[in-house]
Each structure stands twice: as structure tokens, then as C-alpha cells.
Design a protein around this motif. Structure first.
Motif, PDB file in Angstrom:
ATOM      1  N   UNK A   1       0.830  -1.189   0.000  1.00  9.19           N
ATOM      2  CA  UNK A   1       0.000   0.000   0.000  1.00  9.19           C
ATOM      3  C   UNK A   1       0.869   1.245   0.000  1.00  9.19           C
ATOM      4  N   UNK A   2       0.595   2.083  -0.954  1.00 11.09           N
ATOM      5  CA  UNK A   2       1.321   3.336  -1.089  1.00 11.09           C
ATOM      6  C   UNK A   2       0.423   4.445  -0.579  1.00 11.09           C
ATOM      7  N   UNK A   3       0.893   5.181   0.418  1.00  9.16           N
ATOM      8  CA  UNK A   3       0.068   6.232   0.996  1.00  9.16           C
ATOM      9  C   UNK A   3       0.696   7.593   0.775  1.00  9.16           C
ATOM     10  N   UNK A   4      -0.103   8.477   0.190  1.00  5.92           N
ATOM     11  CA  UNK A   4       0.323   9.860   0.002  1.00  5.92           C
ATOM     12  C   UNK A   4       0.086  10.624   1.298  1.00  5.92           C
ATOM     13  N   UNK A   5       0.688  11.786   1.455  1.00  4.62           N
ATOM     14  CA  UNK A   5       0.390  12.618   2.626  1.00  4.62           C
ATOM     15  C   UNK A   5      -1.099  12.950   2.674  1.00  4.62           C
ATOM     16  N   UNK A   6      -1.577  13.365   3.845  1.00  5.57           N
ATOM     17  CA  UNK A   6      -3.001  13.668   4.006  1.00  5.57           C
ATOM     18  C   UNK A   6      -3.502  14.605   2.914  1.00  5.57           C
ATOM     19  N   UNK A   7      -4.804  14.652   2.752  1.00  2.00           N
ATOM     20  CA  UNK A   7      -5.375  15.308   1.582  1.00  2.00           C
ATOM     21  C   UNK A   7      -5.139  16.813   1.505  1.00  2.00           C
ATOM     22  N   UNK A   8      -5.089  17.519   2.606  1.00  3.66           N
ATOM     23  CA  UNK A   8      -4.803  18.957   2.545  1.00  3.66           C
ATOM     24  C   UNK A   8      -4.521  19.514   3.937  1.00  3.66           C
ATOM     25  N   UNK A   9      -4.009  20.725   3.957  1.00  2.00           N
ATOM     26  CA  UNK A   9      -3.697  21.410   5.213  1.00  2.00           C
ATOM     27  C   UNK A   9      -4.977  22.026   5.779  1.00  2.00           C
ATOM     28  N   UNK A  10      -5.053  22.190   7.105  1.00  2.00           N
ATOM     29  CA  UNK A  10      -6.256  22.779   7.693  1.00  2.00           C
ATOM     30  C   UNK A  10      -6.364  24.272   7.406  1.00  2.00           C
ATOM     31  N   UNK A  11      -7.593  24.765   7.376  1.00  2.00           N
ATOM     32  CA  UNK A  11      -7.839  26.192   7.209  1.00  2.00           C
ATOM     33  C   UNK A  11      -7.788  26.900   8.548  1.00  2.00           C
ATOM     34  N   UNK A  12      -8.055  28.206   8.539  1.00  2.00           N
ATOM     35  CA  UNK A  12      -7.963  29.022   9.753  1.00  2.00           C
ATOM     36  C   UNK A  12      -8.945  28.532  10.818  1.00  2.00           C
ATOM     37  N   UNK A  13     -10.184  28.226  10.418  1.00  2.00           N
ATOM     38  CA  UNK A  13     -11.185  27.778  11.394  1.00  2.00           C
ATOM     39  C   UNK A  13     -10.790  26.427  11.981  1.00  2.00           C
ATOM     40  N   UNK A  14     -10.230  25.543  11.173  1.00  2.00           N
ATOM     41  CA  UNK A  14      -9.812  24.233  11.671  1.00  2.00           C
ATOM     42  C   UNK A  14      -8.677  24.364  12.682  1.00  2.00           C
ATOM     43  N   UNK A  15      -7.755  25.293  12.448  1.00  2.00           N
ATOM     44  CA  UNK A  15      -6.669  25.544  13.404  1.00  2.00           C
ATOM     45  C   UNK A  15      -7.259  26.046  14.720  1.00  2.00           C
ATOM     46  N   UNK A  16      -8.198  26.996  14.621  1.00  2.00           N
ATOM     47  CA  UNK A  16      -8.871  27.527  15.807  1.00  2.00           C
ATOM     48  C   UNK A  16      -9.606  26.418  16.544  1.00  2.00           C
TER      49      UNK A  16
END
Length: 180
Positions: A1-16
């Protein structure tokens, strides 16, 4: 199984949300619903300068994510990616989420797509709503208009598509040279 990094970085609200939920869990809030309601209310109370701090953190995380993703794609064997995509198609069928290089050049727009883009900007209402019925009727009228255009009227869009295609070929050649 080949796994790429997670789908995307979190946005400002997700960081909060991440920081806020840690604090609320320490204060004794346990349910996700309680935390989400409190987080939403607190986010809405924040001023622009405070939200900007979270946006700055999100931008930093986004840059780190892009660097990680670029490193992963540059160090991963493309034959393994093709093999993994075949495995995913075999296991998941049409619903398979295939690995695709996000840094590969995007396909060029066709003359019809260029026409529709132009048509929508000219004919969209002053309010600029994205109502699905309005957009649907706009697309239908664009299609019927395209069918009635003469080849002389289609010429600027055809020329634009040729320019897009040549730009894509140059980008694709440059991309393939750097990845072989």
C-alpha cells in the motif's frame, strides 16, 4: 500500500477548532456537539485581527504541507504510483480515489469552455447569485447559443483554445523532462 500525505492542510477555522477543543476538554467539556457549538460562538466573536492570527498559522501549515507533498511526489517511484492506482481500481472500481500528481500541468480549456466562461461572466445577474436553477438555465442558454454561432464567431474561442493547448504542451514537456 502506497500512501500519500493527508489530503490537505487545515484552514484558519480548523486551526482555531483544534486549539479551542483542547482548552474546552481540559475545562471538562466532553461531547463533540458542546465543543462545536462553543467553538462556533467563539469564532463568531473574534475580531479580524484575531482571525488573522489563525489564518497566518493556517498559511504556514499550508506551506509546510505543500513542501511535504512536493518531497513525497519527487521521491516516490512513479511505477509504484501506477501500480497502486491499478490496485485501487481493482479493489474499489469506479469509486477509487486514485493518486494524482497535484503539480502536473492542468489540461487546457477547450473553445467551448472558454466560450461558456465568457458567456457566464457577461450574462450572470447583477447580484451574482450561485443559485443552482439560475446556473442551470444559464448553462442551457450557453449551449444553445454555442450551437447557433458561426465558425467566424467561434474563431476567437478556437484561437484561445489553441493558445491554451500550446501552453499546456510546453508545460507538459517541461514537467515530463523534470520527472524522468
Amino acid at each position: 500500500l502506497l500512501k500519500a500525505p493527508k489530503s490537505r492542510a487545515p484552514g484558519a477555522y480548523a486551526v482555531f477548532l483544534g486549539e479551542f477543543s483542547k482548552v474546552k476538554r481540559q475545562q471538562g467539556m466532553t461531547t463533540v456537539a458542546e465543543i462545536a457549538r462553543a467553538c462556533s460562538a467563539s469564532w463568531n466573536q473574534l475580531g479580524e485581527s484575531e482571525k488573522h492570527q489563525y489564518q497566518t498559522k493556517a498559511d504556514k501549515l499550508s506551506a509546510e504541507y505543500e513542501e511535504t507533498l512536493r518531497k513525497w511526489w519527487n521521491t516516490t517511484d512513479h511505477n509504484l504510483v501506477a501500480l497502486e492506482n491499478r490496485r485501487r481500481k481493482r479493489v474499489d472500481g469506479d469509486k477509487a480515489r486514485l493518486l494524482k500528481d497535484p503539480f502536473a500541468p492542468k489540461r487546457p480549456m477547450t473553445s467551448y469552455v472558454l466560450f461558456v466562461k465568457d458567456f457566464v461572466t457577461q450574462n450572470k445577474g447583477a447580484a451574482g447569485t450561485n443559485d443552482i436553477t439560475e446556473m442551470s438555465s444559464l448553462m442551457k442558454s450557453a449551449a444553445s447559443k454555442w450551437k447557433t454561432l458561426s465558425s467566424a464567431e467561434k474563431a476567437p474561442y478556437t484561437k484561445g483554445a489553441e493558445v491554451e493547448k500550446s501552453r499546456y504542451k510546453q508545460d507538459q514537456d517541461k514537467y515530463l523532462k523534470s520527472h524522468t
